[in-house]
Design an enzyme around this catalytic site. Structure first.
Site, mmCIF file in Angstrom:
data_model
loop_
_atom_site.group_PDB
_atom_site.id
_atom_site.type_symbol
_atom_site.label_atom_id
_atom_site.label_comp_id
_atom_site.label_asym_id
_atom_site.label_seq_id
_atom_site.Cartn_x
_atom_site.Cartn_y
_atom_site.Cartn_z
ATOM 1 N N SER A 1 -13.883 -45.198 60.521
ATOM 2 C CA SER A 1 -14.849 -44.900 59.472
ATOM 3 C C SER A 1 -16.131 -45.699 59.685
ATOM 4 O O SER A 1 -16.748 -45.617 60.740
ATOM 5 C CB SER A 1 -14.212 -45.180 58.107
ATOM 6 O OG SER A 1 -14.971 -44.620 57.067
ATOM 7 N N HIS B 1 -15.210 -39.691 60.952
ATOM 8 C CA HIS B 1 -14.965 -38.568 60.038
ATOM 9 C C HIS B 1 -16.193 -38.334 59.166
ATOM 10 O O HIS B 1 -17.151 -39.111 59.177
ATOM 11 C CB HIS B 1 -13.715 -38.813 59.175
ATOM 12 C CG HIS B 1 -13.835 -39.955 58.218
ATOM 13 N ND1 HIS B 1 -12.977 -40.151 57.167
ATOM 14 C CD2 HIS B 1 -14.730 -40.976 58.147
ATOM 15 C CE1 HIS B 1 -13.324 -41.229 56.494
ATOM 16 N NE2 HIS B 1 -14.380 -41.746 57.070
#
Length: 690
Positions: free
Chosen positions: A99, A123
């Site tokens: 992330s 993501h």
């Protein structure tokens, strides 16, 4: 990316997600991020601690990552600061960079090292909101803007197109070291780690896929980072890690890592369960505080236990936060949409962006925006007077008001720099230096010719004398303050006009240094002045075709001596005529005329110097009395004339802020590191003008 839960709604922790070790003679400055970015401690505190440890002075920095991600805006604040450093940065993924952690791994000025058995995950931004259809569309647009920032970081590192990265973001892509190298994220794949890295939070609290928890199990049970021990004490103390039980010195059994599909499926299942528990909690509370529920749902790092504690705190809170006029209170990647909206409002007032029609913070004064930066994030300010409230907006961890003002001031500074009416950059040579030591430059006369290499003979090393021209950086800067009084009085000029004028002054400072070289005529390394009869680059005569042609001929016939004692012509062509403003029109008339000025009309005498060079009029050359008649010829830009060097090539001013105790506000420092020096006399010629 995990949107950040409001700081007041998260249970306190004694552990920090980072440690910073000051540099020593044998070790670089080391930053270790082993937890959730932004967890209980803001990026501002991280940056303050890093500055105190010598971040901006360090020449070598090692960054070690083992993080599931965290707060988007805190992460980008750190990313932007680190991206602007001139130090050599090596980044190591000790276990996982997921992330927001993967963004920090992609610093444009860093070299990423990753073991084969470590993981990198990227993501799309995640978040949640409540409201009507328009509110949800606005929130989706906000997430898209966050995704655009991610794309810039990832494409800059990998060289991939935005479309390729978008395809990787959508399914939550997990890459091991080899896969990350193949995709362009990693610069060097290193051997698998046998040692273990220690997460500062339990892995079950981080919503990590269970398969990945199992894979990282040894790391989560007390292993230490595989960094070379640093003799310096950590600048920021962290809670001591639990002492691992003694184990036999033998290799652990090798297990096959889970597939990306397994990781994704387990991650989604775990996330669905977490969200279901949180929704049940708020349903039992009568579905009150839905904005807080949205924050808890959108923050991947918020466990059901933490959501319960936050809900109880919100239900018992006496102070009700103010909200925008439409009643929507949308929490997003930076805690909520407040910061973005306040920034957009100030940028529009400053003229740096168009006003957003649906921005509820439009037309608010700076004082009102300072209050909103606190109140609309749940910080009670009803009991504070204006001075106290504005001061808190600069310092409170839930407010990014100070950073927003810094961003506006920085844009104003750069606009002033770009709009400054300066001429030196048109004809000088731009260079860079990596430190403040005195450096020497090799002039165009140092390499007169190449020697013949006979068949089978060895090439010989050229010998460069110790007579190169010296150049050295210096720092130029000033301080100005943004006071609480200025915010209360809604003095936007203090925020925009002052840094804009300082940007112009910074560029003018460089111009002063350049033209001082021309007019002061300093000595070169040969002990003679830049313009000297022995250098064959000085002449006399008022501005005319004859005097221009004489100066042009001097420059075209400049020579250098070969090793055999022979002279070789350098054939330097003048590209610019530098004149005082008082001679600008005359110079343009002489150079632009098709025929010789003063000759009879249609005499057929063609102007031999027509358009041979561009005229640059510089008011500094007029002198204080405006009577100076000296003019100059200069070779094309980039030639060895006068060099303007910047620290690491950063040719714009730098701005930073610091809250101080000596004034009610924040002190803002503007500086630029530059050096100006003559390189070679052959690319310049001067006429006394009389």
């Amino acid at each position: 990316m995990s949107p950040k839960a409001a700081a007041h709604a998260v249970a306190a922790s004694d552990e920090r997600w980072y440690q910073i070790y000051a540099a020593t003679d044998s070790h670089p400055l080391e930053i270790t991020i082993y937890g959730v970015i932004g967890w209980d401690v803001s990026a501002q505190q991280f940056i303050n601690d890093a500055k105190a440890s010598g971040l901006f002075e360090a020449k070598n920095i090692a960054i070690r990552l083992h993080t599931p991600g965290g707060d988007v805006m805190d992460g980008f604040a750190i990313f932007n600061i680190l991206s602007g450093l001139s130090a050599k940065i090596d980044i190591y993924v000790d276990g996982m960079a997921a992330s927001m952690g993967s963004v920090l791994a992609c610093l444009p000025n860093g070299t990423l090292h990753m073991p084969e058995n470590a993981w990198l995950m990227i993501h799309k931004p995640w978040g949640g909101s409540v409201g009507d259809a328009d509110d949800l569309r606005d929130y989706a647009e906000f997430l898209d803007r966050n995704e655009a920032m991610l794309l810039k970081a990832y494409t800059g590192k990998t060289g991939k197109s935005e479309e390729e990265i978008k395809a990787m973001l959508k399914p939550d892509t997990w890459l091991n070291g080899a896969e990350a190298k193949e995709q362009g994220f990693v610069d060097h794949v290193i051997a698998p780690l046998k040692a273990a890295a220690l997460l500062t939070h339990r892995t079950e609290e981080l919503n990590m896929p269970k398969a990945l928890q199992s894979l990282m199990g040894a790391r989560a049970e007390g292993g230490q980072p595989p960094a070379t021990p640093n003799a310096a004490a950590p600048v920021v103390p962290a809670a001591p890690a639990p002492t691992p039980a003694p184990v036999a010195q033998q290799s652990a059994p090798v297990t096959a890592p889970p597939s990306a599909a397994d990781l994704q499926a387990q991650f989604k299942a775990q996330e669905q369960g977490r969200q279901a528990e949180i929704r049940d909690l708020f349903a039992l509370a009568g579905n009150r505080h839905l904005d807080l529920m949205a924050t808890c749902l959108g923050n991947l790092d918020t466990t059901p236990a933490q959501a319960r504690a936050s809900l109880l705190e919100a239900m018992g809170r006496d102070t009700t936060p103010s909200t925008p006029a439409n009643g929507a209170h949308i929490h997003a990647g930076n805690g909520n949409i407040v910061g973005d909206s306040i920034a957009a409002s100030i940028m529009a007032r400053a003229g740096f962006a168009n006003a957003e029609a649906d921005n509820n913070y439009n037309h608010m004064t700076l004082r009102e925006l300072a209050r909103a930066s606190l109140a609309d994030r749940g910080v009670g300010v009803a009991s504070y007077n204006p001075m106290q409230m504005v001061g808190m907006s600069f310092t409170h961890t839930s407010s990014d008001f100070g950073n927003i003002l810094l961003d506006v001031a920085h844009k104003a500074l750069l606009q002033g720099w770009e709009e400054a009416e300066e001429t030196f950059q048109l004809w000088t040579k731009r260079g860079q230096l990596s430190d403040f030591k005195t450096s020497k430059r090799v002039g165009m006369g140092e390499f007169p010719s190449l020697r013949q290499v006979r068949e089978g003979a060895e090439y010989k090393h050229i010998t460069v004398g110790d007579t190169g021209e010296q150049i050295q950086l210096a720092t130029y800067g000033e301080l100005f303050g943004i006071t609480r009084q200025a915010i209360i009085n809604d003095d936007l000029g203090a925020l925009i006009d002052i840094p804009m004028k300082m940007g112009m002054a910074a560029k003018a400072t460089i111009g002063d240094l350049v033209y001082a070289v021309l007019m002061d005529n300093p000595k070169l390394s040969d002990g003679k002045a830049l313009f000297h009869a022995d250098h064959k680059n000085t002449t006399t005569g008022a501005l005319s075709i004859e005097s221009l042609d004489a100066a042009r001929a001097m420059m075209r016939t400049q020579r250098t001596m070969t090793e055999g004692g022979k002279a070789r012509s350098l054939n330097i062509r003048p590209a610019y005529v530098l004149t005082p403003v008082s001679l600008e029109s005359k110079a343009k008339q002489i150079i632009g005329s098709a025929s010789v000025p003063g000759a009879e009309t249609n005499s057929g005498i063609e102007n031999p110097l027509r358009n041979f060079a561009e005229v640059i009029a510089e008011p500094r050359l007029d002198g204080d009395a405006g009577t100076n008649k000296q003019w100059y010829l200069a070779a094309k830009a980039g030639s060895d004339t006068i060099e303007v060097a910047y620290l690491n090539g950063i040719d714009t001013p730098y701005i930073e802020q610091q809250q101080g105790f000596t004034s009610d506000g924040i002190a803002t420092k503007v500086r630029i590191d530059a050096g100006v020096a003559p390189l070679d006399y052959r690319g310049l010629a001067r006429s006394t003008g009389v």
